[in-house]
Design a protein around this motif. Sequence first.
Motif, PDB file in Angstrom:
ATOM      1  N   VAL A  85       0.865  -1.181   0.000  1.00  0.00           N
ATOM      2  CA  VAL A  85       0.000   0.000   0.000  1.00  0.00           C
ATOM      3  C   VAL A  85       0.899   1.227   0.000  1.00  0.00           C
ATOM      4  N   GLY A  86       0.841   2.007  -1.084  1.00  0.00           N
ATOM      5  CA  GLY A  86       1.686   3.190  -1.212  1.00  0.00           C
ATOM      6  C   GLY A  86       2.727   2.980  -2.295  1.00  0.00           C
ATOM      7  N   ALA A  87       2.611   3.761  -3.368  1.00  0.00           N
ATOM      8  CA  ALA A  87       3.547   3.626  -4.494  1.00  0.00           C
ATOM      9  C   ALA A  87       4.569   4.758  -4.497  1.00  0.00           C
ATOM     10  N   GLY A  88       4.982   5.166  -3.298  1.00  0.00           N
ATOM     11  CA  GLY A  88       6.084   6.122  -3.185  1.00  0.00           C
ATOM     12  C   GLY A  88       7.397   5.357  -3.235  1.00  0.00           C
TER      13      GLY A  88
ATOM     14  N   ALA B 152       9.348   4.337  -0.896  1.00  0.00           N
ATOM     15  CA  ALA B 152       9.467   3.244   0.088  1.00  0.00           C
ATOM     16  C   ALA B 152       8.761   1.992  -0.418  1.00  0.00           C
TER      17      ALA B 152
ATOM     18  N   ALA C 287      -3.536   5.518  -3.452  1.00  0.00           N
ATOM     19  CA  ALA C 287      -4.752   6.332  -3.441  1.00  0.00           C
ATOM     20  C   ALA C 287      -4.778   7.289  -4.633  1.00  0.00           C
TER      21      ALA C 287
ATOM     22  N   PHE D 170       4.712   7.057  -7.550  1.00  0.00           N
ATOM     23  CA  PHE D 170       5.942   7.772  -7.158  1.00  0.00           C
ATOM     24  C   PHE D 170       5.748   8.748  -5.994  1.00  0.00           C
TER      25      PHE D 170
ATOM     26  N   LEU E 145       5.657  11.325  -3.199  1.00  0.00           N
ATOM     27  CA  LEU E 145       6.145  12.707  -3.121  1.00  0.00           C
ATOM     28  C   LEU E 145       7.215  12.996  -4.162  1.00  0.00           C
TER      29      LEU E 145
ATOM     30  N   GLY F 193       5.535  16.023  -4.647  1.00  0.00           N
ATOM     31  CA  GLY F 193       6.104  16.852  -3.589  1.00  0.00           C
ATOM     32  C   GLY F 193       7.346  17.592  -4.057  1.00  0.00           C
TER      33      GLY F 193
ATOM     34  N   VAL G  83      -6.741   3.539  -5.599  1.00  0.00           N
ATOM     35  CA  VAL G  83      -7.225   2.583  -4.593  1.00  0.00           C
ATOM     36  C   VAL G  83      -6.702   3.038  -3.234  1.00  0.00           C
TER      37      VAL G  83
ATOM     38  N   ALA H  89      -6.447   2.518   0.659  1.00  0.00           N
ATOM     39  CA  ALA H  89      -6.650   1.583   1.772  1.00  0.00           C
ATOM     40  C   ALA H  89      -7.368   2.328   2.887  1.00  0.00           C
TER      41      ALA H  89
ATOM     42  N   ALA I 209       4.028  10.048   4.938  1.00  0.00           N
ATOM     43  CA  ALA I 209       3.477  10.971   5.936  1.00  0.00           C
ATOM     44  C   ALA I 209       2.523  11.911   5.205  1.00  0.00           C
ATOM     45  N   PRO I 210       1.273  11.450   4.961  1.00  0.00           N
ATOM     46  CA  PRO I 210       0.401  12.217   4.079  1.00  0.00           C
ATOM     47  C   PRO I 210      -0.107  13.550   4.650  1.00  0.00           C
TER      48      PRO I 210
ATOM     49  N   VAL J 167       3.206  22.842  -2.323  1.00  0.00           N
ATOM     50  CA  VAL J 167       3.912  21.906  -3.214  1.00  0.00           C
ATOM     51  C   VAL J 167       2.911  21.007  -3.949  1.00  0.00           C
TER      52      VAL J 167
ATOM     53  N   ASN K 195      15.282  20.939   2.849  1.00  0.00           N
ATOM     54  CA  ASN K 195      15.199  21.122   1.399  1.00  0.00           C
ATOM     55  C   ASN K 195      13.791  21.437   0.916  1.00  0.00           C
TER      56      ASN K 195
HETATM   57  C1  LIG Z   1       8.884  19.435  -1.247  1.00  0.00           C
HETATM   58  C2  LIG Z   1       9.686  18.191  -1.018  1.00  0.00           C
HETATM   59  C3  LIG Z   1      10.973  18.138  -1.476  1.00  0.00           C
HETATM   60  C4  LIG Z   1      11.728  16.990  -1.292  1.00  0.00           C
HETATM   61  N1  LIG Z   1      12.988  16.971  -1.793  1.00  0.00           N
HETATM   62  C5  LIG Z   1      13.731  15.845  -1.664  1.00  0.00           C
HETATM   63  C6  LIG Z   1      15.037  15.765  -2.207  1.00  0.00           C
HETATM   64  O1  LIG Z   1      15.530  16.733  -2.816  1.00  0.00           O
HETATM   65  N2  LIG Z   1      15.740  14.605  -2.034  1.00  0.00           N
HETATM   66  C7  LIG Z   1      15.204  13.529  -1.377  1.00  0.00           C
HETATM   67  O2  LIG Z   1      15.872  12.490  -1.255  1.00  0.00           O
HETATM   68  N3  LIG Z   1      13.968  13.587  -0.836  1.00  0.00           N
HETATM   69  C8  LIG Z   1      13.221  14.708  -0.974  1.00  0.00           C
HETATM   70  N4  LIG Z   1      11.984  14.778  -0.423  1.00  0.00           N
HETATM   71  C9  LIG Z   1      11.522  13.654   0.397  1.00  0.00           C
HETATM   72  C10 LIG Z   1      11.017  12.472  -0.414  1.00  0.00           C
HETATM   73  O3  LIG Z   1      10.087  12.900  -1.383  1.00  0.00           O
HETATM   74  C11 LIG Z   1      10.356  11.541   0.593  1.00  0.00           C
HETATM   75  O4  LIG Z   1      11.311  11.187   1.575  1.00  0.00           O
HETATM   76  C12 LIG Z   1       9.873  10.264  -0.049  1.00  0.00           C
HETATM   77  O5  LIG Z   1       8.965  10.533  -1.106  1.00  0.00           O
HETATM   78  C13 LIG Z   1       9.182   9.409   1.014  1.00  0.00           C
HETATM   79  O6  LIG Z   1       8.818   8.203   0.390  1.00  0.00           O
HETATM   80  P1  LIG Z   1       7.632   7.336   0.958  1.00  0.00           P
HETATM   81  O7  LIG Z   1       7.427   6.221  -0.021  1.00  0.00           O
HETATM   82  O8  LIG Z   1       7.888   6.979   2.384  1.00  0.00           O
HETATM   83  O9  LIG Z   1       6.347   8.294   1.021  1.00  0.00           O
HETATM   84  P2  LIG Z   1       5.553   9.084  -0.165  1.00  0.00           P
HETATM   85  O10 LIG Z   1       6.471   9.546  -1.238  1.00  0.00           O
HETATM   86  O11 LIG Z   1       4.743  10.067   0.582  1.00  0.00           O
HETATM   87  O12 LIG Z   1       4.629   7.935  -0.754  1.00  0.00           O
HETATM   88  C14 LIG Z   1       3.524   7.416  -0.020  1.00  0.00           C
HETATM   89  C15 LIG Z   1       2.438   7.000  -1.003  1.00  0.00           C
HETATM   90  O13 LIG Z   1       1.401   6.365  -0.259  1.00  0.00           O
HETATM   91  C16 LIG Z   1       0.163   6.764  -0.801  1.00  0.00           C
HETATM   92  N5  LIG Z   1      -0.857   6.600   0.223  1.00  0.00           N
HETATM   93  C17 LIG Z   1      -0.989   7.280   1.389  1.00  0.00           C
HETATM   94  N6  LIG Z   1      -2.060   6.815   2.077  1.00  0.00           N
HETATM   95  C18 LIG Z   1      -2.607   5.819   1.316  1.00  0.00           C
HETATM   96  C19 LIG Z   1      -3.726   4.959   1.483  1.00  0.00           C
HETATM   97  N7  LIG Z   1      -4.524   5.000   2.580  1.00  0.00           N
HETATM   98  N8  LIG Z   1      -4.029   4.068   0.496  1.00  0.00           N
HETATM   99  C20 LIG Z   1      -3.248   3.998  -0.623  1.00  0.00           C
HETATM  100  N9  LIG Z   1      -2.166   4.792  -0.821  1.00  0.00           N
HETATM  101  C21 LIG Z   1      -1.849   5.680   0.138  1.00  0.00           C
HETATM  102  C22 LIG Z   1       0.370   8.218  -1.178  1.00  0.00           C
HETATM  103  O14 LIG Z   1      -0.583   8.618  -2.169  1.00  0.00           O
HETATM  104  C23 LIG Z   1       1.796   8.182  -1.735  1.00  0.00           C
HETATM  105  O15 LIG Z   1       1.808   7.963  -3.134  1.00  0.00           O
HETATM  106  C24 LIG Z   1      11.197  15.877  -0.599  1.00  0.00           C
HETATM  107  C25 LIG Z   1       9.867  15.935  -0.127  1.00  0.00           C
HETATM  108  C26 LIG Z   1       9.123  17.061  -0.351  1.00  0.00           C
HETATM  109  C27 LIG Z   1       7.701  17.088   0.147  1.00  0.00           C
END
Ligand SMILES: Cc1cc2nc3c(=O)[nH]c(=O)nc-3n(C[C@H](O)[C@H](O)[C@H](O)COP(=O)(O)OP(=O)(O)OC[C@H]3O[C@@H](n4cnc5c(N)ncnc54)[C@H](O)[C@@H]3O)c2cc1C
Length: 266
Positions: A10-13, A15, A37, A42, A44, A48, A77, A79, A101-102, A124, A151
Motif C-alpha cells: 500500500v503506497g507507491a512512493g 518506500a 490512493a 511515485f 512525493l 512533492g 485505490v 486503503a 506521511a500524508p 507543493v 530542502n
Molecule cells: C517538497 C519536497 C521536497 C523533497 N525533496 C527531496 C530531495 O531533494 N531529495 C530527497 O531524497 N527527498 C526529498 N523529499 C523527500 C522524499 O520525497 C520523501 O522522503 C519520499 O517521497 C518518502 O517516500 P515514501 O514512499 O515513504 O512516502 P511518499 O512519497 O509520501 O509515498 C507514499 C504513497 O502512499 C500513498 N498513500 C498514502 N495513504 C494511502 C492509502 N490509505 N491508500 C493507498 N495509498 C496511500 C500516497 O498517495 C503516496 O503515493 C522531498 C519531499 C518534499 C515534500
Amino acid sequence: MNDVRRIAIVGAGPAGIYAADALCRSGVDLSIDVLDALPAPFGLVRYGVAPDQKIKSVAAVLGRTLARPEVRFLGNVSAGVHLTVPELRRHYDAVLVATGAPESRRLDVPGADLPGSRPAGDFVAWYNGNPDRPPAIDLGRHRVAVIGAGNMALDVVRMLVKDVTELVRTDVPDDVVPVLRARTVTDVFVVVRRGPEAVRFTPPELRHLGRLPGVDLLVDPADVAVPAGAGEGAAVRASAVDILRGRARAKIADRAEMLRACFTQP
Ligand SMILES: Cc1cc2nc3c(=O)[nH]c(=O)nc-3n(C[C@H](O)[C@H](O)[C@H](O)COP(=O)(O)OP(=O)(O)OC[C@H]3O[C@@H](n4cnc5c(N)ncnc54)[C@H](O)[C@@H]3O)c2cc1C
C-alpha cells in the motif's frame, strides 16, 4: 498447486517501490500489487519534490520496478476507503504498508491559522498538480516567510523566486504557469528556529539557490556565528553552514520588523 505468493504493497512512493524491488530480488516466486490512493505512482517524488529538481528523475528508476512482469500498479485505490487492511489480508499472503506521511504538520504557534498562512504541503501539492491539491495559491504578495530549515523550504523558496521562464520549462501544470508569471514576490525570509545546529539544508540545494540569477541570498552573520554541532549529519550540516557563512553580510535590518511586514502586507 500455484506456489506464487501474492503481496500487496500500500503506497507507491519510493518506500513502497523499493520494497517491491527488494522482494523481486528475493528469489521467491511473487506476484506484487502496488496500490496507491492517487492515480499515478511515485508519491512525493511526483507530487512533492519541486519540478526543477534533478532528484525527480529517480522516478525513471522506480518506474523500472513497476514495469516488471510480476509487479502491477493499481492507482485510485485507497486503503481504508476502498479496501480495509483485513480485506487485503484475506486476498494476499502479505500486506506491506508504505503510506509515507500524508498529513502536513500544523505549526503550533499563535496566528498559524490566519489567512495567508499555509502548510508548505498545500503549496507543493498545488504546483505539482496533485489531484487533491487546493485551489490556486495567492502569489500576489511582496514578502513571504518560509518556516523551516530543510530542502522542502528551499524548494518552496525557489518556486517563489526563480526566474519564471526557467520554471515553466519544467512539467508544472498548465494552470500553475499564469499564477507563477503573475507572481509579485520580492523578499523571502527563511525562518529557522535555533541556529546552525538546526540546519537541514543540503549543500547542493543551498548552492543552487545562491547561484540563481537575480536572487540575492543574504545571511545575518549573527545567525551563523556558532558551530554547526556534532552528531548525525554533522559533516553535511557544517558544509551547509559554511555556504551560509559565505553569504553573511553586515547586520540585516530589524528582523522582527521584516517578519511582521510579511503578515501585515496588503
Ligand atoms: C517538497 C519536497 C521536497 C523533497 N525533496 C527531496 C530531495 O531533494 N531529495 C530527497 O531524497 N527527498 C526529498 N523529499 C523527500 C522524499 O520525497 C520523501 O522522503 C519520499 O517521497 C518518502 O517516500 P515514501 O514512499 O515513504 O512516502 P511518499 O512519497 O509520501 O509515498 C507514499 C504513497 O502512499 C500513498 N498513500 C498514502 N495513504 C494511502 C492509502 N490509505 N491508500 C493507498 N495509498 C496511500 C500516497 O498517495 C503516496 O503515493 C522531498 C519531499 C518534499 C515534500
